[in-house]
Design a protein around this motif. Structure first.
Motif, PDB file in Angstrom:
ATOM      1  N   UNK A 111     -38.040 -34.457 -34.135  1.00  0.00           N
ATOM      2  CA  UNK A 111     -36.684 -34.301 -34.646  1.00  0.00           C
ATOM      3  C   UNK A 111     -36.733 -33.183 -35.679  1.00  0.00           C
ATOM      4  N   UNK A 112     -35.621 -32.703 -36.079  1.00  0.00           N
ATOM      5  CA  UNK A 112     -35.615 -31.631 -37.058  1.00  0.00           C
ATOM      6  C   UNK A 112     -35.597 -30.270 -36.409  1.00  0.00           C
ATOM      7  N   UNK A 113     -36.101 -29.289 -37.108  1.00  0.00           N
ATOM      8  CA  UNK A 113     -36.007 -27.892 -36.693  1.00  0.00           C
ATOM      9  C   UNK A 113     -37.094 -27.525 -35.670  1.00  0.00           C
ATOM     10  N   UNK A 114     -36.695 -27.232 -34.444  1.00  0.00           N
ATOM     11  CA  UNK A 114     -37.701 -26.820 -33.452  1.00  0.00           C
ATOM     12  C   UNK A 114     -38.290 -25.445 -33.774  1.00  0.00           C
ATOM     13  N   UNK A 115     -37.529 -24.609 -34.475  1.00  0.00           N
ATOM     14  CA  UNK A 115     -38.012 -23.272 -34.831  1.00  0.00           C
ATOM     15  C   UNK A 115     -39.121 -23.366 -35.879  1.00  0.00           C
ATOM     16  N   UNK A 116     -38.919 -24.226 -36.864  1.00  0.00           N
ATOM     17  CA  UNK A 116     -39.933 -24.420 -37.898  1.00  0.00           C
ATOM     18  C   UNK A 116     -41.189 -25.039 -37.289  1.00  0.00           C
ATOM     19  N   UNK A 117     -41.007 -26.032 -36.436  1.00  0.00           N
ATOM     20  CA  UNK A 117     -42.144 -26.699 -35.795  1.00  0.00           C
ATOM     21  C   UNK A 117     -42.943 -25.698 -34.955  1.00  0.00           C
ATOM     22  N   UNK A 118     -42.257 -24.889 -34.190  1.00  0.00           N
ATOM     23  CA  UNK A 118     -42.924 -23.891 -33.333  1.00  0.00           C
ATOM     24  C   UNK A 118     -43.660 -22.856 -34.181  1.00  0.00           C
ATOM     25  N   UNK A 119     -43.047 -22.421 -35.274  1.00  0.00           N
ATOM     26  CA  UNK A 119     -43.665 -21.424 -36.145  1.00  0.00           C
ATOM     27  C   UNK A 119     -44.926 -21.973 -36.795  1.00  0.00           C
ATOM     28  N   UNK A 120     -44.873 -23.214 -37.247  1.00  0.00           N
ATOM     29  CA  UNK A 120     -46.052 -23.834 -37.859  1.00  0.00           C
ATOM     30  C   UNK A 120     -47.152 -24.001 -36.815  1.00  0.00           C
ATOM     31  N   UNK A 121     -46.770 -24.382 -35.589  1.00  0.00           N
ATOM     32  CA  UNK A 121     -47.763 -24.519 -34.517  1.00  0.00           C
ATOM     33  C   UNK A 121     -48.425 -23.171 -34.234  1.00  0.00           C
ATOM     34  N   UNK A 122     -47.622 -22.113 -34.155  1.00  0.00           N
ATOM     35  CA  UNK A 122     -48.181 -20.786 -33.886  1.00  0.00           C
ATOM     36  C   UNK A 122     -49.114 -20.340 -35.010  1.00  0.00           C
ATOM     37  N   UNK A 123     -48.741 -20.611 -36.259  1.00  0.00           N
ATOM     38  CA  UNK A 123     -49.590 -20.241 -37.391  1.00  0.00           C
ATOM     39  C   UNK A 123     -50.916 -21.004 -37.335  1.00  0.00           C
ATOM     40  N   UNK A 124     -50.859 -22.277 -36.993  1.00  0.00           N
ATOM     41  CA  UNK A 124     -52.091 -23.070 -36.874  1.00  0.00           C
ATOM     42  C   UNK A 124     -52.961 -22.554 -35.735  1.00  0.00           C
ATOM     43  N   UNK A 125     -52.335 -22.148 -34.639  1.00  0.00           N
ATOM     44  CA  UNK A 125     -53.068 -21.614 -33.493  1.00  0.00           C
ATOM     45  C   UNK A 125     -53.797 -20.326 -33.874  1.00  0.00           C
ATOM     46  N   UNK A 126     -53.099 -19.428 -34.571  1.00  0.00           N
ATOM     47  CA  UNK A 126     -53.707 -18.166 -35.013  1.00  0.00           C
ATOM     48  C   UNK A 126     -54.820 -18.449 -36.017  1.00  0.00           C
ATOM     49  N   UNK A 127     -54.577 -19.367 -36.947  1.00  0.00           N
ATOM     50  CA  UNK A 127     -55.579 -19.695 -37.964  1.00  0.00           C
ATOM     51  C   UNK A 127     -56.837 -20.274 -37.331  1.00  0.00           C
ATOM     52  N   UNK A 128     -56.683 -21.000 -36.239  1.00  0.00           N
ATOM     53  CA  UNK A 128     -57.859 -21.591 -35.595  1.00  0.00           C
ATOM     54  C   UNK A 128     -58.789 -20.526 -35.017  1.00  0.00           C
ATOM     55  N   UNK A 129     -58.274 -19.349 -34.718  1.00  0.00           N
ATOM     56  CA  UNK A 129     -59.123 -18.265 -34.225  1.00  0.00           C
ATOM     57  C   UNK A 129     -59.865 -17.554 -35.350  1.00  0.00           C
ATOM     58  N   UNK A 130     -59.305 -17.590 -36.560  1.00  0.00           N
ATOM     59  CA  UNK A 130     -59.876 -16.829 -37.668  1.00  0.00           C
ATOM     60  C   UNK A 130     -60.667 -17.679 -38.649  1.00  0.00           C
ATOM     61  N   UNK A 131     -60.472 -18.970 -38.640  1.00  0.00           N
ATOM     62  CA  UNK A 131     -61.148 -19.856 -39.587  1.00  0.00           C
ATOM     63  C   UNK A 131     -62.035 -20.825 -38.818  1.00  0.00           C
ATOM     64  N   UNK A 132     -63.369 -20.735 -38.991  1.00  0.00           N
ATOM     65  CA  UNK A 132     -64.261 -21.604 -38.225  1.00  0.00           C
ATOM     66  C   UNK A 132     -64.032 -23.087 -38.474  1.00  0.00           C
ATOM     67  N   UNK A 133     -63.627 -23.437 -39.690  1.00  0.00           N
ATOM     68  CA  UNK A 133     -63.369 -24.859 -39.982  1.00  0.00           C
ATOM     69  C   UNK A 133     -62.167 -25.366 -39.198  1.00  0.00           C
ATOM     70  N   UNK A 134     -61.144 -24.536 -39.076  1.00  0.00           N
ATOM     71  CA  UNK A 134     -59.947 -24.945 -38.332  1.00  0.00           C
ATOM     72  C   UNK A 134     -60.163 -24.916 -36.827  1.00  0.00           C
ATOM     73  N   UNK A 135     -61.063 -24.065 -36.354  1.00  0.00           N
ATOM     74  CA  UNK A 135     -61.293 -23.982 -34.916  1.00  0.00           C
ATOM     75  C   UNK A 135     -61.908 -25.256 -34.357  1.00  0.00           C
ATOM     76  N   UNK A 136     -62.504 -26.078 -35.215  1.00  0.00           N
ATOM     77  CA  UNK A 136     -63.051 -27.358 -34.754  1.00  0.00           C
ATOM     78  C   UNK A 136     -61.953 -28.305 -34.319  1.00  0.00           C
ATOM     79  N   UNK A 137     -60.761 -28.130 -34.879  1.00  0.00           N
ATOM     80  CA  UNK A 137     -59.642 -29.015 -34.542  1.00  0.00           C
ATOM     81  C   UNK A 137     -58.806 -28.443 -33.433  1.00  0.00           C
TER      82      UNK A 137
END
Length: 137
Positions: A111-137
């Motif tokens: 529920x809530x803003x699909x644009x905000x949810x999508x943007x946060x998901x995309x940021x997490x996806x990009x961060x997982x490529x650049x941060x080894x700790x995040x890539x584990x998740x």
């Protein structure tokens, strides 16, 4: 060889002058859209930089991503608690219960803003490529 190639099967699509002109016009439109998108992104960044925020210090969040997040959230003061912001983004768990039944698995409420949810998901996806700790998740 040349003679047999002329008599063989060939594709005649794209030989028409109008077809070539349509392709040329479509390419010009794409170029114009890219120019407009670049200008819009530049203005979004200018507006978001007027506000004091530290979003771009987070791995995976670019200037454009920060502008989208700020645009969707508006004033952070609208949210009394962090849980309210999480719910606004639709990142909270949905509860499945009825009477004595409690569901064992929970999904995002979405529920809530699909644009905000999508943007946060995309940021997490990009961060997982650049941060080894995040890539584990």
């Amino acid at each position: 060889m040349k003679n047999s190639a002329q008599n063989s099967f060939r594709i005649s699509v794209g030989t028409d002058v109008l077809f070539k002109m349509q392709i040329h016009l479509l390419l010009e439109q794409i170029s114009l859209f890219e120019k407009h998108l670049s200008e819009i992104e530049k203005r979004m960044i200018e507006l978001s930089n007027r506000q004091e925020h530290f979003l771009t210090t987070i791995s995976g969040i670019s200037d454009v991503t920060a502008a989208v997040i700020l645009g969707e959230i508006g004033s952070i003061n609208r949210f009394e608690r962090p849980g309210h912001l999480v719910a606004f983004a639709g990142l909270d768990a949905s509860v499945h219960q009825s009477g004595d039944f409690n569901g064992s698995s929970s999904k995002l409420s979405k529920r809530g803003s699909p644009y905000l949810r999508r943007t946060i998901w995309q940021a997490a996806f990009v961060a997982s490529f650049h941060d080894p700790a995040l890539s584990l998740y």
